[in-house]
Design an enzyme around this catalytic site. Structure first.
Site, PDB file in Angstrom:
ATOM      1  N   TYR A 244       0.821  -1.209   0.000  1.00  0.00           N
ATOM      2  CA  TYR A 244       0.000   0.000   0.000  1.00  0.00           C
ATOM      3  C   TYR A 244       0.856   1.261   0.000  1.00  0.00           C
ATOM      4  O   TYR A 244       2.037   1.257   0.365  1.00  0.00           O
ATOM      5  CB  TYR A 244      -0.960   0.023   1.202  1.00  0.00           C
ATOM      6  N   CYS A 245       0.231   2.358  -0.457  1.00  0.00           N
ATOM      7  CA  CYS A 245       0.748   3.723  -0.279  1.00  0.00           C
ATOM      8  C   CYS A 245      -0.466   4.564   0.082  1.00  0.00           C
ATOM      9  O   CYS A 245      -1.446   4.029   0.605  1.00  0.00           O
ATOM     10  CB  CYS A 245       1.477   4.212  -1.531  1.00  0.00           C
ATOM     11  N   ASP A 246      -0.427   5.848  -0.186  1.00  0.00           N
ATOM     12  CA  ASP A 246      -1.566   6.690   0.183  1.00  0.00           C
ATOM     13  C   ASP A 246      -2.585   6.845  -0.934  1.00  0.00           C
ATOM     14  O   ASP A 246      -3.737   7.205  -0.670  1.00  0.00           O
ATOM     15  CB  ASP A 246      -1.094   8.076   0.650  1.00  0.00           C
TER      16      ASP A 246
ATOM     17  N   GLY B 270      -2.364   4.639  -4.145  1.00  0.00           N
ATOM     18  CA  GLY B 270      -2.405   3.453  -4.998  1.00  0.00           C
ATOM     19  C   GLY B 270      -1.470   3.519  -6.189  1.00  0.00           C
ATOM     20  O   GLY B 270      -1.219   2.490  -6.822  1.00  0.00           O
TER      21      GLY B 270
ATOM     22  N   VAL C  91      -4.264   3.787   1.170  1.00  0.00           N
ATOM     23  CA  VAL C  91      -4.795   3.894   2.531  1.00  0.00           C
ATOM     24  C   VAL C  91      -4.724   5.347   2.953  1.00  0.00           C
ATOM     25  O   VAL C  91      -3.677   5.992   2.835  1.00  0.00           O
ATOM     26  CB  VAL C  91      -3.984   3.008   3.514  1.00  0.00           C
TER      27      VAL C  91
END
Length: 344
Positions: A308-310, A312, A336
């Site tokens: 995950y990152c912030d 996608g 996320v």
């Protein structure tokens, strides 16, 4: 244009190269707000990333409120970070904020961190004489292809189109829109990164028969992050972007929602260390996209990996990169939210 010296105070802007800050400043502005004014509302799509320069702002998530002051450590992070605002921001004291275009920031973060991901792993660079001569065999040795249904592979070969380039000719140009995936069937190409002014370039790699390139722009939706130039007479097979999406990306990039994660899976956060330190999911390991190629050896090859990152974008590139290396990697769709991360 916004003074780029402001960027050093904020995460992850302070970690960007000067040339990237200059480019990002073209897509940023300063906003001034008076007491009682709403900066943004809970639930709205976040088109900008907002940083507090001066003043106080209250963030209300529908149940609780908290105050963010410009001189606090928290103010180094974006306000109500995420693709959708999870809180309403209201000005409590006269405030100035830095508003950065979200899509452009995401583009620059992904672009600057992938570097050679547009092509191949620099740590596995091969000399030209080591390249296999049977490009089809080499292609099918790519671990990502092991996740593709046999019928898709047949369709991929059927939709390939051949193209030829003379020595010195550009195959793909840095900054252009990604519209195809390339497989080198004859000759050698050089991969270079061009400076912001276009006057200097740095060689990243030299590729020979059987090597593939061009996937990163198709995965992230960002422009090409490197130029590929023919060193000799070159022949390639091209896969159109739509076919890549349908036949290769879709089956390789398995998406999941955060709620489906369990502790049998490794959890990887590919954001920058400064972003990770400000808040991350429990049990997550920070493997920034820029260092994923060399640090992938830290992962257990026998356990699935959730990435995950912030937003996608960076995690999509990272997930594909891990799949190419034989990992059972899954993409947490849409990223996320930063506010969600701060609450855990």
């Amino acid at each position: 244009m916004v003074n780029i010296s402001l960027f050093k105070n904020f995460v992850p802007l302070g970690s960007l190269l000067p040339t990237d800050r200059v480019e990002l400043a073209k897509h940023a502005r300063i906003g001034s707000y008076q007491v009682g004014q709403v900066l943004f509302s809970r639930g709205e799509t976040a088109k900008t990333v907002v940083y507090l320069i001066s003043g106080d702002v209250e963030l209300f998530d529908g149940a609780q409120s908290r105050m963010v002051r410009a001189d606090s450590v928290e103010a180094r992070q974006p306000l109500a970070q995420g693709a959708r605002r999870l809180a309403t921001g209201t000005c409590i004291k006269p405030a100035q904020v830095l508003l950065v275009d979200r899509e452009h920031l995401d583009l620059i973060l992904t672009w600057s961190q992938t570097g050679g991901v547009e092509v191949v792993d620099l740590a596995h660079r091969r000399e030209p004489e080591e390249d296999p001569q049977d490009w089809m065999t080499a292609l099918l040795q790519n671990q990502a292809f092991h996740r593709i249904p046999p019928g898709n592979i047949a369709q991929l070969f059927a939709c390939m189109k051949d193209a030829s380039y003379r020595a010195g000719e550009i195959v793909i140009q840095q900054g252009d829109r990604g519209d195809a995936y390339f497989i080198l069937t004859e000759g050698r190409v050089q991969v270079v990164k061009q400076s912001a002014n276009g006057l200097e370039e740095t060689e990243l790699n030299v590729l020979g028969v059987g090597r593939c390139f061009g996937e990163e722009a198709l995965l992230s939706g960002n422009p090409r992050n490197a130029t590929v130039r023919a060193l000799t007479e070159v022949k390639v097979m091209k896969i159109d972007g739509k076919d890549f999406e349908r036949l290769l990306k879709a089956p390789v990039l398995t998406e999941m929602v955060l709620e489906d994660w369990n502790d049998s899976m490794q959890l990887i956060d590919v954001r920058l260390p400064e972003e990770f330190q400000a808040g991350h999911l429990p049990e997550a390991l920070n493997l920034p996209l820029a260092h994923l190629r060399e640090r992938a050896v830290e992962l257990d090859a026998h356990r699935a990996v959730a990435v995950y990152c912030d937003t996608g974008a960076r995690s999509a590139s990272a997930t594909y990169l891990l799949c190419e290396r034989g990992f059972d990697a899954r993409l947490i769709a849409g990223g996320v939210s930063g506010e969600w991360l701060k609450s855990h």
